[in-house]
Design an enzyme around this catalytic site. Structure first.
Site, short mmCIF file in Angstrom:
data_model
loop_
_atom_site.label_atom_id
_atom_site.label_comp_id
_atom_site.label_asym_id
_atom_site.label_seq_id
_atom_site.Cartn_x
_atom_site.Cartn_y
_atom_site.Cartn_z
N GLU A 251 -18.28 11.25 1.57
CA GLU A 251 -17.97 11.30 0.14
C GLU A 251 -18.89 10.36 -0.65
O GLU A 251 -19.37 10.71 -1.73
CB GLU A 251 -16.49 10.95 -0.09
CG GLU A 251 -15.59 12.02 0.51
CD GLU A 251 -14.11 11.89 0.18
OE1 GLU A 251 -13.42 12.91 0.17
OE2 GLU A 251 -13.65 10.76 -0.05
N ASP B 205 -1.08 2.73 8.45
CA ASP B 205 -2.27 2.53 9.29
C ASP B 205 -2.07 1.46 10.35
O ASP B 205 -2.78 1.44 11.35
CB ASP B 205 -3.46 2.13 8.42
CG ASP B 205 -4.06 3.30 7.66
OD1 ASP B 205 -3.50 4.40 7.75
OD2 ASP B 205 -5.09 3.11 7.00
N GLY C 45 0.86 -1.19 0.00
CA GLY C 45 0.00 0.00 0.00
C GLY C 45 0.89 1.24 0.00
O GLY C 45 2.07 1.18 -0.37
N PHE C 46 0.34 2.36 0.45
CA PHE C 46 1.10 3.62 0.43
C PHE C 46 2.41 3.50 1.21
O PHE C 46 3.47 3.93 0.75
CB PHE C 46 0.25 4.74 1.05
CG PHE C 46 -0.87 5.18 0.17
CD1 PHE C 46 -0.65 6.01 -0.90
CD2 PHE C 46 -2.17 4.76 0.41
CE1 PHE C 46 -1.68 6.43 -1.73
CE2 PHE C 46 -3.22 5.16 -0.40
CZ PHE C 46 -2.97 5.99 -1.47
C1 FAD Z 1 -12.46 4.17 1.31
C2 FAD Z 1 -11.23 4.88 1.83
C3 FAD Z 1 -11.05 6.23 1.55
C4 FAD Z 1 -9.93 6.90 2.03
N1 FAD Z 1 -9.77 8.22 1.72
C5 FAD Z 1 -8.64 8.85 2.09
C6 FAD Z 1 -8.41 10.20 1.71
O1 FAD Z 1 -9.24 10.83 1.04
N2 FAD Z 1 -7.23 10.78 2.09
C7 FAD Z 1 -6.30 10.10 2.82
O2 FAD Z 1 -5.24 10.66 3.10
N3 FAD Z 1 -6.51 8.85 3.21
C8 FAD Z 1 -7.64 8.19 2.87
N4 FAD Z 1 -7.86 6.91 3.26
C9 FAD Z 1 -6.88 6.28 4.15
C10 FAD Z 1 -5.67 5.79 3.39
O3 FAD Z 1 -6.08 5.08 2.25
C11 FAD Z 1 -4.85 4.93 4.31
O4 FAD Z 1 -4.42 5.73 5.38
C12 FAD Z 1 -3.65 4.34 3.60
O5 FAD Z 1 -4.07 3.49 2.57
C13 FAD Z 1 -2.77 3.57 4.56
O6 FAD Z 1 -1.70 3.05 3.86
P1 FAD Z 1 -1.02 1.69 4.32
O7 FAD Z 1 0.12 1.46 3.38
O8 FAD Z 1 -0.77 1.73 5.77
O9 FAD Z 1 -2.14 0.57 4.12
P2 FAD Z 1 -2.88 0.13 2.77
O10 FAD Z 1 -2.79 1.18 1.74
O11 FAD Z 1 -4.22 -0.33 3.20
O12 FAD Z 1 -2.02 -1.10 2.27
C14 FAD Z 1 -1.93 -2.29 3.00
C15 FAD Z 1 -1.47 -3.39 2.06
O13 FAD Z 1 -1.15 -4.54 2.84
C16 FAD Z 1 -1.60 -5.70 2.19
N5 FAD Z 1 -1.79 -6.75 3.19
C17 FAD Z 1 -2.59 -6.72 4.28
N6 FAD Z 1 -2.47 -7.86 4.98
C18 FAD Z 1 -1.59 -8.63 4.32
C19 FAD Z 1 -1.05 -9.93 4.52
N7 FAD Z 1 -1.41 -10.68 5.58
N8 FAD Z 1 -0.17 -10.42 3.65
C20 FAD Z 1 0.20 -9.69 2.55
N9 FAD Z 1 -0.28 -8.45 2.31
C21 FAD Z 1 -1.15 -7.94 3.17
C22 FAD Z 1 -2.91 -5.24 1.53
O14 FAD Z 1 -3.26 -6.09 0.45
C23 FAD Z 1 -2.56 -3.82 1.09
O15 FAD Z 1 -2.07 -3.77 -0.22
C24 FAD Z 1 -8.98 6.20 2.81
C25 FAD Z 1 -9.16 4.84 3.09
C26 FAD Z 1 -10.28 4.18 2.61
C27 FAD Z 1 -10.46 2.71 2.90
#
Ligand code: FAD
Length: 441
Positions: A195, A324, A33-34
């Site tokens: 939204e 997150d 993810g991000f």
């Molecule tokens: C509907 C929605 C709207 C949003 N709108 C906004 C917005 O407008 N502005 C903003 O700033 N933020 C927004 N957010 C929040 C933002 O998307 C998150 O804060 C961000 O995606 C967090 O990034 P991350 O890399 O921590 O997790 P994520 O982007 O969720 O990535 C996690 C990754 O881990 C992988 N994963 C999980 N478990 C496993 C496992 N056991 N094995 C292998 N892979 C795994 C998943 O497949 C995923 O690709 C929104 C979130 C959602 C759900």
């Protein structure tokens, strides 16, 4: 593919721990993810083997998921293949697998590869970036009737449910049933709920206008519920008030301070009253993915790993949690679960590991830089809040559109989304109105 993964044969159910120790240190990143992508990118010049594992083959730009759910955009326009990182960055291997266990003692993780059983992968550094999943606050039975919005599948399910509801409303002769199909309940008035409600209001009023002779989609009821006292509780009160007024102008009924007690096939019971609805959408709570718990170290109530100011897991040297999935306080406030926070944390940890690999100790803890929060409420209107600055309206919406276009992964997505938005802006039409399976009553 790295030697480590080619070691084991596909017919092996549980595999051996990776045989020869790699010459270079190995950084395993769980999650593309991000945060995970930012960490991998920050390690691009590092003398390390970087293994990025994700259970999906694509990265999702989650802030625009609601537009897929409401037929503005199609799934491919807000996603990008994670594998293309291998083409861009020589020291990265991308692995499609779900991580099912972490063993800090042996410094290995277990990953289930599709069709190839479970493999153990050793690490020198581990970065957990697995994000969140919807939480039904202990009522997992609600999930059957109220899908959450987290993946492209979820967005397509919601889109099919919304569009299917109008088809069913148009075919029934039963007034009560028609009303149930044309009532949409969104549970949770945070940014996603707001939204989604705004975009749904535009869909029923503008896009579907004249598309049905037997029903008038504009007469749909869109109800946004929340147990807290106001919409967008993380924004300032004045912003919440503006957004409530805007939603009401769009025809959305906002019910705050109302707790949902039941969600079933007939709708919801909230604040003691039943609302008959065929489409209930869950835009409320989130909980961490199970991976932080697999570390066996401290987590908060939402299952996020507690980390120190360097995003390290205190009891586990060389193990970091970012995005997150991490729980970090700064100046008495939690670092918010937003894309900016995840990118900054991933970037910080990638750089920190790269420095450590060069034998340098990083002394500066992570600092979150708040670039501001935004939310869109239907066409032409967005709110922005940053410190003392609060703006709303059309210009803010233009800023929102510009920022989101620039932030999308891949140039082709930026071009396609821009084109879709222009088309939709001038015609009111949405090009992704597909119902893949026949709708069920
Ligand atoms: C509907 C929605 C709207 C949003 N709108 C906004 C917005 O407008 N502005 C903003 O700033 N933020 C927004 N957010 C929040 C933002 O998307 C998150 O804060 C961000 O995606 C967090 O990034 P991350 O890399 O921590 O997790 P994520 O982007 O969720 O990535 C996690 C990754 O881990 C992988 N994963 C999980 N478990 C496993 C496992 N056991 N094995 C292998 N892979 C795994 C998943 O497949 C995923 O690709 C929104 C979130 C959602 C759900």
């Amino acid at each position: 593919m790295s030697a480590m993964l080619a070691e084991t044969r596909p017919d092996q159910a549980t595999a051996v721990v990776d045989a020869p120790p790699p010459k270079r240190k190995r950084v395993v990143i769980i999650g593309g993810g991000f945060a995970g992508i930012a960490a991998a990118h920050a390690l691009r010049h590092a003398d390390a083997e970087v293994v990025l594992i994700d259970r999906r083959n694509h990265h999702i730009f989650q802030p625009l998921l609601y537009q897929v759910a409401t037929a503005v955009l199609s799934p491919a326009e807000i996603a990008a293949p994670i594998r293309q990182l291998e083409a861009k960055q020589r020291n990265v291997s991308v692995v499609l697998a779900e991580v099912t266990a972490v063993d800090l003692a042996s410094r290995t993780i277990e990953a289930a590869l599709p069709g190839a059983g479970v493999r153990k992968i050793a690490f020198d550094y581990l970065v957990v970036a697995t994000g969140m999943r919807p939480s039904y606050f202990g009522h997992d039975e609600f999930a059957r009737h109220a899908p959450g919005l987290k993946s492209l599948n979820d967005a397509e399910t919601i889109r099919a449910k919304i569009l299917g509801a109008f088809e069913l409303a148009a075919t029934t002769d039963d007034e009560a049933e028609r009303a149930r199909h044309m009532t949409f309940v969104l549970v949770g008035a945070g940014p996603t709920g707001v939204e989604l409600a705004g975009s749904l209001a535009d869909l029923v009023k503008v896009t579907l206008r004249g598309n049905f002779h037997r029903i008038d989609p504009a007469k749909s009821a869109i109800i946004l519920l929340d147990a807290s006292k106001r919409v967008l509780p993380t924004f300032a009160e004045s912003v919440s008030r503006k957004v409530t007024r805007r939603l009401e102008k769009l025809g959305v009924k906002v019910l705050t301070g109302v707790k949902v007690e039941t969600v079933d096939e007939r709708g919801v019971v909230a604040g003691g009253s039943r609302i008959a609805s065929a489409t209930v959408l869950w835009t409320a709570g989130v909980a961490a993915s199970p991976v932080p718990k697999m570390l066996g170290t401290k987590t908060d109530r939402a299952g996020r790993a507690l980390v120190d100011p360097f995003l390290k897991v205190v009891e586990a040297p060389g193990v970091f949690v970012v995005g997150d999935a991490a729980s970090l306080m700064q100046n008495g406030h939690p670092v918010p679960g937003v894309a900016q926070g995840a990118i900054q944390e991933g970037n910080y940890v990638g750089r920190l590991i790269a420095s450590e690999l060069k034998g340098r100790r990083v002394k500066r803890p992570f600092r979150y830089f708040d670039k501001g929060n935004m939310a869109v409420v239907g066409k032409n209107y967005a709110v922005l809040e940053r410190d003392w600055l609060r703006t709303s309206g059309f210009l803010t919406w233009l800023v929102w559109a510009f920022v989101h276009i620039l932030s999308l992964p891949q140039l082709q997505n930026r071009l396609r989304v821009q084109q879709q938005w222009l088309w939709s802006y001038f015609t009111g039409q949405r090009s992704s109105r597909l119902i893949p399976e026949p709708p069920r009553a």
